[in-house]
Write a protein that holds these residues in place. Structure first.
Motif, PDB file in Angstrom:
ATOM      1  N   GLY A 118      -9.477  -4.289  -2.900  1.00 22.65           N
ATOM      2  CA  GLY A 118      -9.753  -3.584  -2.079  1.00 22.65           C
ATOM      3  C   GLY A 118      -8.342  -2.702  -2.835  1.00 22.65           C
ATOM      4  O   GLY A 118      -8.992  -2.481  -4.296  1.00 22.65           O
ATOM      5  N   ARG A 119      -7.246  -2.537  -2.095  1.00 21.52           N
ATOM      6  CA  ARG A 119      -6.126  -2.156  -2.981  1.00 21.52           C
ATOM      7  C   ARG A 119      -5.536  -2.400  -3.553  1.00 21.52           C
ATOM      8  O   ARG A 119      -4.400  -2.171  -3.946  1.00 21.52           O
ATOM      9  N   PHE A 120      -5.297  -3.799  -3.665  1.00 20.97           N
ATOM     10  CA  PHE A 120      -4.485  -4.495  -3.999  1.00 20.97           C
ATOM     11  C   PHE A 120      -4.998  -5.746  -5.663  1.00 20.97           C
ATOM     12  O   PHE A 120      -6.285  -6.434  -6.026  1.00 20.97           O
ATOM     13  N   LEU A 121      -4.727  -5.789  -6.756  1.00 20.11           N
ATOM     14  CA  LEU A 121      -4.659  -5.816  -7.617  1.00 20.11           C
ATOM     15  C   LEU A 121      -3.776  -6.952  -8.290  1.00 20.11           C
ATOM     16  O   LEU A 121      -3.778  -8.437  -8.441  1.00 20.11           O
ATOM     17  N   GLN A 122      -2.759  -6.225  -9.043  1.00 19.09           N
ATOM     18  CA  GLN A 122      -1.252  -7.375  -9.832  1.00 19.09           C
ATOM     19  C   GLN A 122      -0.802  -7.666  -8.686  1.00 19.09           C
ATOM     20  O   GLN A 122      -0.073  -9.026  -8.062  1.00 19.09           O
TER      21      GLN A 122
END
Length: 308
Positions: free
Chosen positions: A118-122
């Motif tokens: 979703g909107r989370f990676l790092q």
């Protein structure tokens, strides 16, 4: 698409803690690769794909660099790096409880997702830990909701990972959770709660239905606080949202649960009301050494949330 499975050897290296993503092209016809990419990833600008292609960061399964006019055919596998612009920092840190040649055990904070999505990676536990420890083969052995804090086990040795995964598959691991929730004066506690859980109407929630039980939780009171209790929850099974749904079904939804009994609008980056659920401890017999091992979270639930 998530990072490659252990049996799929990625032709791109891990970059800044991020493994390359991959995608098998589905049925369809496209004049070239860029057309496929912009149609399949409708939320990614064409200019973004052109920049990735220009940096030689889109390759096939053999590591061959792909161009914007490369053929796009069903069944081919492409690798690329996923990127997120303006990712919101999560101002909470995980703490390492233990590390050996097989396992990394961490104390996860509320609000931090375990894996990219979703909107989370790092701003995910896995990526942060890879960058902090340098352990490139790090992989979670079990799951913990973004909203839940507490003990998590990671494997960083692919050769022994399966031995630790089997502990969860065979249910030979003991997990204890703490939860703050309303008192249940009508219930005779402790009790064992069983139900049949299935996917709900919305993809992110579960629901109970008639039929043979496939979920089980042992529930007892650790301490009373007037109209609320600190509950100790011991799940026998590991269904998604099991503890949250079981407590809600009993009439004692966990404090600050935004999914049960009613799914509320997304709170976005509001960190003021953490779910009062904590994975307090994990106990198991180590499948390699044979010793009994217990790892305990150093965190505590926030009793000030009872006054909200």
């Amino acid at each position: 698409m998530p990072a490659p499975s252990p049996t799929l050897n990625p032709p791109l290296p891990i970059r800044d803690g991020i493994s390359p993503s991959y995608l098998w092209l589905p049925e369809g016809q496209w004049p070239d690769l860029l057309t496929f990419l912009t149609s399949h990833f409708s939320d990614v600008e064409e200019s973004t794909w052109l920049a990735r292609l220009a940096k030689n960061e889109v390759v096939d399964i053999h590591g061959n660099v792909l161009q914007k006019n490369s053929p796009a055919k069903r069944g081919m596998c492409i690798f690329y790096y996923r990127e997120i612009d303006d990712e919101t920092p999560i101002p909470f840190e995980a703490h390492i409880l233990h590390q050996d040649e097989h396992l990394l055990v961490v104390d996860k904070p509320h609000f931090l997702p375990v894996i990219p999505g979703g909107r989370f990676l790092q701003e995910t536990l896995l990526v942060r830990l890879k960058k902090q420890t340098g352990l490139q083969h790090l992989s979670p052995i079990h799951r913990l909701d973004r909203e839940t804090a507490g003990v998590m086990l990671f494997s960083h040795n692919p050769e022994t990972r399966g031995k630790y995964q089997s502990l969860f598959q065979q249910r030979t691991i003991s997990k204890i959770y703490h939860a703050l929730a309303p008192a249940l004066p009508a219930e005779d506690l402790p009790l064992t709660y069983r139900s049949r859980m299935v996917d709900g109407a919305s993809f992110f929630v579960m629901q109970e239905t008639q039929g043979e039980a496939n979920s089980e939780t042992f529930i007892e009171i650790a301490k009373c606080y007037g109209d609320f209790n600190l509950y100790q929850l011991s799940p026998v099974t590991g269904k998604k949202h099991q503890l949250r749904l079981h407590m809600s079904s009993l009439g004692a939804p966990i404090i600050n649960d935004s999914f049960y009994p009613v799914a509320l609008p997304c709170k976005g980056d509001d960190f003021s009301a953490p779910l009062q659920l904590l994975a307090k401890s994990i106990t198991f017999t180590d499948p390699i050494s044979g010793e009994s091992r217990t790892f305990t979270s150093q965190r505590e639930l926030d009793f000030s949330q009872l006054r909200r």
